[in-house]
Design an enzyme around this catalytic site. Structure first.
Site, PDB file in Angstrom:
ATOM      1  N   ASP A  78      41.666  22.447  42.806  1.00  0.00           N
ATOM      2  CA  ASP A  78      42.083  23.740  43.351  1.00  0.00           C
ATOM      3  C   ASP A  78      42.993  24.349  42.286  1.00  0.00           C
ATOM      4  O   ASP A  78      44.090  23.852  42.040  1.00  0.00           O
ATOM      5  CB  ASP A  78      42.829  23.562  44.675  1.00  0.00           C
ATOM      6  CG  ASP A  78      43.301  24.895  45.228  1.00  0.00           C
ATOM      7  OD1 ASP A  78      43.170  25.935  44.542  1.00  0.00           O
ATOM      8  OD2 ASP A  78      43.817  24.903  46.367  1.00  0.00           O
ATOM      9  N   TYR A 170      43.620  41.603  44.446  1.00  0.00           N
ATOM     10  CA  TYR A 170      42.648  41.104  43.446  1.00  0.00           C
ATOM     11  C   TYR A 170      42.617  42.026  42.241  1.00  0.00           C
ATOM     12  O   TYR A 170      42.728  41.580  41.085  1.00  0.00           O
ATOM     13  CB  TYR A 170      41.270  41.022  44.108  1.00  0.00           C
ATOM     14  CG  TYR A 170      40.104  40.837  43.156  1.00  0.00           C
ATOM     15  CD1 TYR A 170      39.762  39.574  42.668  1.00  0.00           C
ATOM     16  CD2 TYR A 170      39.312  41.924  42.766  1.00  0.00           C
ATOM     17  CE1 TYR A 170      38.677  39.401  41.810  1.00  0.00           C
ATOM     18  CE2 TYR A 170      38.236  41.757  41.912  1.00  0.00           C
ATOM     19  CZ  TYR A 170      37.920  40.501  41.428  1.00  0.00           C
ATOM     20  OH  TYR A 170      36.842  40.336  40.583  1.00  0.00           O
ATOM     21  N   VAL A 203      27.808  42.230  39.144  1.00  0.00           N
ATOM     22  CA  VAL A 203      26.823  41.233  38.732  1.00  0.00           C
ATOM     23  C   VAL A 203      26.281  40.565  39.987  1.00  0.00           C
ATOM     24  O   VAL A 203      27.052  40.102  40.849  1.00  0.00           O
ATOM     25  CB  VAL A 203      27.458  40.193  37.779  1.00  0.00           C
ATOM     26  CG1 VAL A 203      26.465  39.085  37.452  1.00  0.00           C
ATOM     27  CG2 VAL A 203      27.919  40.870  36.491  1.00  0.00           C
TER      28      VAL A 203
HETATM   29  N1  LIG Z   1      30.047  39.186  40.391  1.00  0.00           N
HETATM   30  C1  LIG Z   1      30.624  40.345  40.153  1.00  0.00           C
HETATM   31  O1  LIG Z   1      30.056  41.404  40.436  1.00  0.00           O
HETATM   32  C2  LIG Z   1      31.977  40.407  39.491  1.00  0.00           C
HETATM   33  C3  LIG Z   1      32.544  41.664  39.309  1.00  0.00           C
HETATM   34  C4  LIG Z   1      33.768  41.764  38.670  1.00  0.00           C
HETATM   35  C5  LIG Z   1      34.398  40.617  38.221  1.00  0.00           C
HETATM   36  N2  LIG Z   1      33.826  39.412  38.427  1.00  0.00           N
HETATM   37  C6  LIG Z   1      34.561  38.249  37.910  1.00  0.00           C
HETATM   38  O2  LIG Z   1      33.650  37.271  37.432  1.00  0.00           O
HETATM   39  C7  LIG Z   1      34.193  35.964  37.659  1.00  0.00           C
HETATM   40  C8  LIG Z   1      33.199  35.157  38.436  1.00  0.00           C
HETATM   41  O3  LIG Z   1      32.939  35.823  39.664  1.00  0.00           O
HETATM   42  P1  LIG Z   1      31.679  35.464  40.563  1.00  0.00           P
HETATM   43  O4  LIG Z   1      31.148  36.750  41.072  1.00  0.00           O
HETATM   44  O5  LIG Z   1      30.811  34.516  39.866  1.00  0.00           O
HETATM   45  O6  LIG Z   1      32.421  34.710  41.792  1.00  0.00           O
HETATM   46  P2  LIG Z   1      31.907  33.532  42.720  1.00  0.00           P
HETATM   47  O7  LIG Z   1      32.723  33.603  43.973  1.00  0.00           O
HETATM   48  O8  LIG Z   1      30.421  33.566  42.865  1.00  0.00           O
HETATM   49  O9  LIG Z   1      32.319  32.224  41.899  1.00  0.00           O
HETATM   50  C9  LIG Z   1      33.683  31.957  41.671  1.00  0.00           C
HETATM   51  C10 LIG Z   1      33.851  30.464  41.494  1.00  0.00           C
HETATM   52  O10 LIG Z   1      35.248  30.219  41.342  1.00  0.00           O
HETATM   53  C11 LIG Z   1      35.609  29.154  42.204  1.00  0.00           C
HETATM   54  N3  LIG Z   1      37.000  29.255  42.643  1.00  0.00           N
HETATM   55  C12 LIG Z   1      37.588  30.309  43.263  1.00  0.00           C
HETATM   56  N4  LIG Z   1      38.868  29.997  43.577  1.00  0.00           N
HETATM   57  C13 LIG Z   1      39.087  28.732  43.121  1.00  0.00           C
HETATM   58  C14 LIG Z   1      40.198  27.862  43.142  1.00  0.00           C
HETATM   59  N5  LIG Z   1      41.364  28.203  43.712  1.00  0.00           N
HETATM   60  N6  LIG Z   1      40.070  26.645  42.583  1.00  0.00           N
HETATM   61  C15 LIG Z   1      38.903  26.259  42.014  1.00  0.00           C
HETATM   62  N7  LIG Z   1      37.810  27.050  41.978  1.00  0.00           N
HETATM   63  C16 LIG Z   1      37.893  28.270  42.523  1.00  0.00           C
HETATM   64  C17 LIG Z   1      34.661  29.271  43.397  1.00  0.00           C
HETATM   65  O11 LIG Z   1      34.568  28.070  44.127  1.00  0.00           O
HETATM   66  C18 LIG Z   1      33.361  29.681  42.707  1.00  0.00           C
HETATM   67  O12 LIG Z   1      32.610  28.566  42.303  1.00  0.00           O
HETATM   68  C19 LIG Z   1      35.520  36.177  38.376  1.00  0.00           C
HETATM   69  O13 LIG Z   1      36.562  36.170  37.426  1.00  0.00           O
HETATM   70  C20 LIG Z   1      35.392  37.558  38.974  1.00  0.00           C
HETATM   71  O14 LIG Z   1      36.636  38.180  39.168  1.00  0.00           O
HETATM   72  C21 LIG Z   1      32.634  39.269  39.061  1.00  0.00           C
END
Ligand SMILES: NC(=O)c1ccc[n+]([C@@H]2O[C@H](COP(=O)([O-])OP(=O)(O)OC[C@H]3O[C@@H](n4cnc5c(N)ncnc54)[C@H](O)[C@@H]3O)[C@@H](O)[C@H]2O)c1
Length: 263
Positions: A78, A170, A203
């Site tokens: 975590d 966030y 994404v």
């Molecule tokens: N997908 C999008 O459209 C999007 C848009 C803007 C930014 N982002 C950024 O891209 C990155 C990935 O996002 P995503 O969409 O793949 O998210 P997601 O929720 O699909 O994956 C995030 C991962 O981080 C892990 N995680 C979260 N909190 C945690 C913690 N406290 N300890 C350990 N693991 C933890 C989750 O378990 C998960 O596996 C992030 O930094 C997010 O802010 C994504």
């Protein structure tokens, strides 16, 4: 709505010889963009460790790397618990050698209004979305400085640039990611260590499609984008590979948007 995590327009993607055998530590590699990052680095022959809180999903990530050049190693952490993060970095370093590439990726974009933010929730949003980025860097950077080379890639979010106001804790935390990048790029640059931010627009990950997707939302996003289609995790990962490879050696202190031309 289930999606194929490998989905992306057909393309003849690059192979980077410098990534073969390179040691990489990725946070949040069990799902979404992080899973694609683990898969893409493993396919390049990098030696990958990843930290996440979701054990079942992490095993899915490892399974999805079957047939790749290398098999990733998972650490259950975590990331709000900085001591646990530090222990995982130490264990990964012991197992695979000094970390050469760090990808700070884990975050959580849970929705909330500004009225709902208590001091405790404020701390939770910063601890989940920003604090561990700094401490992961602090844990890996001594090895990079000793080696006089390294690449740190911080995954940001264009949400605050777009003035998206449905998750202020966030978005505000994410604005700080660029502060970390620019400040520390200056500190570590003279010693061969690069620090960059890569920012997704929208994404199409499983969580995004399951939790937040709506026809109107997607139509609005595509209307803002110059490229009129979804952006996939595999495509996003390509920019990160470039910055981790020797090919990105002259890039530091920058923000790279992979958003289909939305901003
Ligand atoms: N997908 C999008 O459209 C999007 C848009 C803007 C930014 N982002 C950024 O891209 C990155 C990935 O996002 P995503 O969409 O793949 O998210 P997601 O929720 O699909 O994956 C995030 C991962 O981080 C892990 N995680 C979260 N909190 C945690 C913690 N406290 N300890 C350990 N693991 C933890 C989750 O378990 C998960 O596996 C992030 O930094 C997010 O802010 C994504």
């Amino acid at each position: 709505m289930a999606i194929d995590p490998h989905a992306a327009p057909a393309g003849n993607y690059a192979s980077y010889p410098s990534l073969a055998g390179r040691t990489v530590f990725i946070t949040g590699g069990a799902d979404g963009v992080g899973r694609a990052l683990v898969e893409e680095f493993a396919a390049q022959g990098a030696v990958v460790s990843f930290a996440d809180i979701q054990v079942d999903k992490a095993h899915e990530t490892i399974a999805s790397c079957e047939g790749a050049a290398t098999t990733p190693t998972f650490y259950e952490v975590d990331l709000v618990d900085i001591a646990a993060l530090q222990e995982a970095v130490a264990a990964a370093t012991k197992a695979m050698g000094s970390i050469e590439v760090l990808v700070n990726n884990a975050a959580s974009d849970d929705r909330h209004t500004w009225e709902e933010v208590t001091p405790e929730y404020w701390d939770d949003r910063l601890n989940t979305n920003l604090r561990h980025y700094f401490f992961a860097i602090q844990a890996v950077v001594p090895g990079m400085l000793a080696a006089e080379t390294g690449s740190i890639i911080n995954i940001g979010s264009s949400s605050y640039m777009m003035q998206e106001d449905f998750f202020p804790g966030y978005a505000i935390a994410k604005s700080g990611v660029e502060g970390i990048t620019r400040t520390l790029a200056r500190t570590f640059g003279p010693h061969g260590v690069r620090v960059n931010t890569v920012l997704p627009g929208w994404v199409a990950t499983e969580r995004q499609l399951e939790k937040w997707w709506s026809p109107e939302g997607e139509a609005g996003t595509l209307s803002d984008q110059a490229i009129k289609r979804r952006i996939y995790p595999k495509e996003f990962a390509q920019m990160v590979l470039f910055l981790a490879a020797d090919d990105g050696a002259a890039c530091t202190a920058q923000e790279f948007l992979v958003d289909g031309g939305r901003r």
